[in-house]
Enzyme design. Structure first.
Site, PDB file in Angstrom:
ATOM      1  CG  HIS A  30     -18.831 -11.667 -41.876  1.00 42.99           C
ATOM      2  ND1 HIS A  30     -19.594 -12.547 -42.598  1.00 42.99           N
ATOM      3  CD2 HIS A  30     -17.773 -12.380 -41.427  1.00 42.99           C
ATOM      4  CE1 HIS A  30     -19.016 -13.745 -42.598  1.00 42.99           C
ATOM      5  NE2 HIS A  30     -17.899 -13.665 -41.877  1.00 42.99           N
ATOM      6  CG  ASP A  31     -20.333 -10.867 -35.502  1.00 40.91           C
ATOM      7  OD1 ASP A  31     -19.832  -9.725 -35.485  1.00 40.91           O
ATOM      8  OD2 ASP A  31     -21.476 -11.109 -35.064  1.00 40.91           O
ATOM      9  CD  GLU A  32     -11.624 -13.306 -36.351  1.00 41.13           C
ATOM     10  OE1 GLU A  32     -11.767 -12.785 -35.240  1.00 41.13           O
ATOM     11  OE2 GLU A  32     -10.519 -13.485 -36.880  1.00 41.13           O
ATOM     12  CB  CYS A  33     -16.530 -17.568 -38.900  1.00 43.06           C
ATOM     13  SG  CYS A  33     -16.512 -19.368 -38.933  1.00 43.06           S
TER      14      CYS A  33
ATOM     15  CD  GLU B 168     -13.404 -17.517 -34.797  1.00 40.85           C
ATOM     16  OE1 GLU B 168     -14.301 -18.366 -34.927  1.00 40.85           O
ATOM     17  OE2 GLU B 168     -12.769 -17.032 -35.772  1.00 40.85           O
ATOM     18  N   GLY B 169     -16.363 -16.923 -33.187  1.00 36.93           N
ATOM     19  CA  GLY B 169     -17.168 -17.930 -32.482  1.00 36.93           C
ATOM     20  C   GLY B 169     -18.207 -17.314 -31.575  1.00 36.93           C
ATOM     21  NE  ARG B 170     -23.509 -18.870 -32.576  1.00 39.79           N
ATOM     22  CZ  ARG B 170     -23.987 -20.068 -32.303  1.00 39.79           C
ATOM     23  NH1 ARG B 170     -24.150 -20.450 -31.061  1.00 39.79           N
ATOM     24  NH2 ARG B 170     -24.331 -20.878 -33.258  1.00 39.79           N
TER      25      ARG B 170
ATOM     26  CG  ASP C  53     -24.593 -14.781 -30.141  1.00 45.19           C
ATOM     27  OD1 ASP C  53     -23.816 -13.850 -29.900  1.00 45.19           O
ATOM     28  OD2 ASP C  53     -24.937 -15.107 -31.281  1.00 45.19           O
TER      29      ASP C  53
ATOM     30  NE  ARG D  28     -22.712 -13.528 -32.810  1.00 42.25           N
ATOM     31  CZ  ARG D  28     -23.273 -13.994 -33.912  1.00 42.25           C
ATOM     32  NH1 ARG D  28     -22.717 -13.763 -35.083  1.00 42.25           N
ATOM     33  NH2 ARG D  28     -24.402 -14.666 -33.865  1.00 42.25           N
TER      34      ARG D  28
ATOM     35  CE  LYS E 214     -24.203 -10.511 -37.341  1.00 36.79           C
ATOM     36  NZ  LYS E 214     -23.656 -11.257 -38.483  1.00 36.79           N
TER      37      LYS E 214
HETATM   38 ZN   LIG Z   1     -18.685 -19.855 -39.269  1.00 40.73          ZN
END
Ligand SMILES: [Zn+2]
Length: 428
Positions: A255-258, A300-302, A340, A342, A369
């Site tokens: 999971h990438d931070e949001c 955060e945010g890609r 993106d 990331r 991913k």
């Molecule tokens: Zn989000």
């Protein structure tokens, strides 16, 4: 204002301000105590400890300092006079609550490039270096916790999840092992992973940070960078040793931070529903004898940050025709220059750290991913997308755009007209 003046005056008084700046950017400064890092060595005694602390500059064998993005706050505290410059952490009783055993991947070339697999058990692996006075700081810490989330209570009420008194407690609390991982980059291996020249990687990192670490370009003998970026946290449900056993069912979410969705419940995207659904399923997997893992990356945010992200939200909602699934990715690219940033290429390092070879249930729609995991040699059996009923109304734009762009889904996408999927306007 008065307070600031007082603070400033005090800092000038108490700081042992050495007016000389000692440049560490020339190899002539290498002392006899310098420990060469043999990245990927199977024995920690051969590999050597990473010394990134500032207290004894001659001992340093890394560029940058500890704590990721917090290294900057520490510098600020020191400048203000509230933090000692030469602090040595007292490591008594700080060792991991659960041991993460060495894995073959720790010494397989190219499998781990962005974290230090020996970063948790400092006293165990590098005890004699500590006795010799090296200031070695752990880059990984492991502890236990109980998670209490309203979505888990809802899952219990809906009979999707049972209280078993062990993995899920009577207070709807989920037991986990938490592993915090600071970034440790081995620059030659990073360059190989990205298929670029190491000298180019070093030069661009130096230039694009406004010249933050001169050693990147002047000290090719220093192969380790402790970058000032966010850390990663792994939440393990069940026995951590089972992660390395391909026979044990593994449920994974990377999971990438949001922050807006994960913490504050903003409904423009599916991040928090994805996160809590994965936690629920990870707990369920542990209950039936498997193991669950949710890895949380501070990207955060890609990895473009919230300022860019919020500008993209506005641009999406203000464009002709409103926020539409058909223009979802285009608006990000217009503002940020890319869709993106990331770099999922680094994401599988955490999986290799735990020795993962097989993922039975991967909670993710992202092909980036999936490809990064599969290309790193880990087998993925099932891919799971978020159940339709958990997608917030305003997040339909994101979901439909991703499905149409080829993101993985178990749903049928062909019937959806992208222009018809419109999000809420800014004044609604
Ligand atoms: Zn989000």
């Amino acid at each position: 204002m008065a307070d600031m003046t007082t603070n400033y005056a005090r800092s000038k008084e108490v700081l042992p301000m050495d007016p000389h700046v000692v440049l560490t950017s020339h190899t002539a400064h290498k002392s006899s105590r310098f420990i060469e890092i043999k990245w990927g060595a199977a024995d920690p005694a051969d590999r050597g400890p990473i010394v990134g602390t500032i207290s004894d500059k001659a001992d340093r064998n890394a560029i940058g300092s500890h704590g990721g993005s917090y290294s900057i706050y520490r510098a600020l505290s020191i400048a203000q006079g509230t933090f000692p410059t030469d602090h040595r952490p007292d490591l008594t009783d700080t060792e991991p609550t659960t041991r993460i055993e060495p894995q073959p991947s720790w010494s397989t070339p190219g499998e781990i490039v962005s974290l230090d697999p020996w970063g948790a058990g400092i006293a165990r692996h590098f005890g004699h270096h500590l006795e010799d006075g090296y200031n070695i700081q752990p880059t990984i810490a492991v502890t236990q916790a109980h998670l209490q989330l309203p979505e888990i209570a809802e899952a219990i009420d809906a009979n999707r999840l049972q209280v078993d008194g062990h993995f899920v407690g009577p207070e709807a609390d989920v037991s986990v092992t938490k592993v915090a991982i600071d970034p440790v980059w081995h620059l030659p291996s990073m360059a190989a992973r990205f298929e670029i020249a190491e000298s180019d990687l070093r030069r661009v990192l130096y230039m694009e940070t406004g010249g933050m670490y001169p050693e990147l370009v002047t000290r090719p003998d220093l192969e380790i960078l402790l970058p000032p970026i966010g850390s990663t946290t792994a939440y393990v449900f069940g026995d951590i040793a089972d992660l390395a056993n391909p026979e044990v069912e593994l449920t994974l979410r990377v999971h990438d931070e949001c922050n807006g969705s994960d913490v504050f419940g903003s409904d423009i995207c599916t991040c928090r529903p994805y996160l809590t659904w994965a936690i629920e399923d990870a707990a369920r997997t542990a209950q039936r004898g498997g193991v669950g893992l949710v890895v949380y990356y501070r990207k955060e945010g890609r990895a473009l940050g919230e300022v860019t992200k919020f500008m993209v939200y506005n641009a999406r909602k203000r464009q002709d025709g409103g926020d539409s699934a058909s223009t979802y990715f285009e608006r990000t690219e217009c503002v940020a220059g890319v869709q993106d940033a990331r770099f999922q290429e680094l994401m599988p390092d955490v999986l290799h750290y735990f020795g993962i070879r097989k993922i039975h249930n991967l909670h993710s729609m992202s092909n980036m991913k999936y490809d990064a995991i599969a290309n790193s040699g880990v087998e993925v059996v099932n891919r799971l997308s978020l159940p339709e009923e958990l997608v917030p109304a305003d997040a339909q734009v994101e979901i439909e755009a991703k499905k149409a762009a080829g993101y993985f889904t178990e749903d049928d996408v062909s019937t959806t007209e992208l222009d018809d999927v419109i999000g809420r306007s800014l004044d609604e």
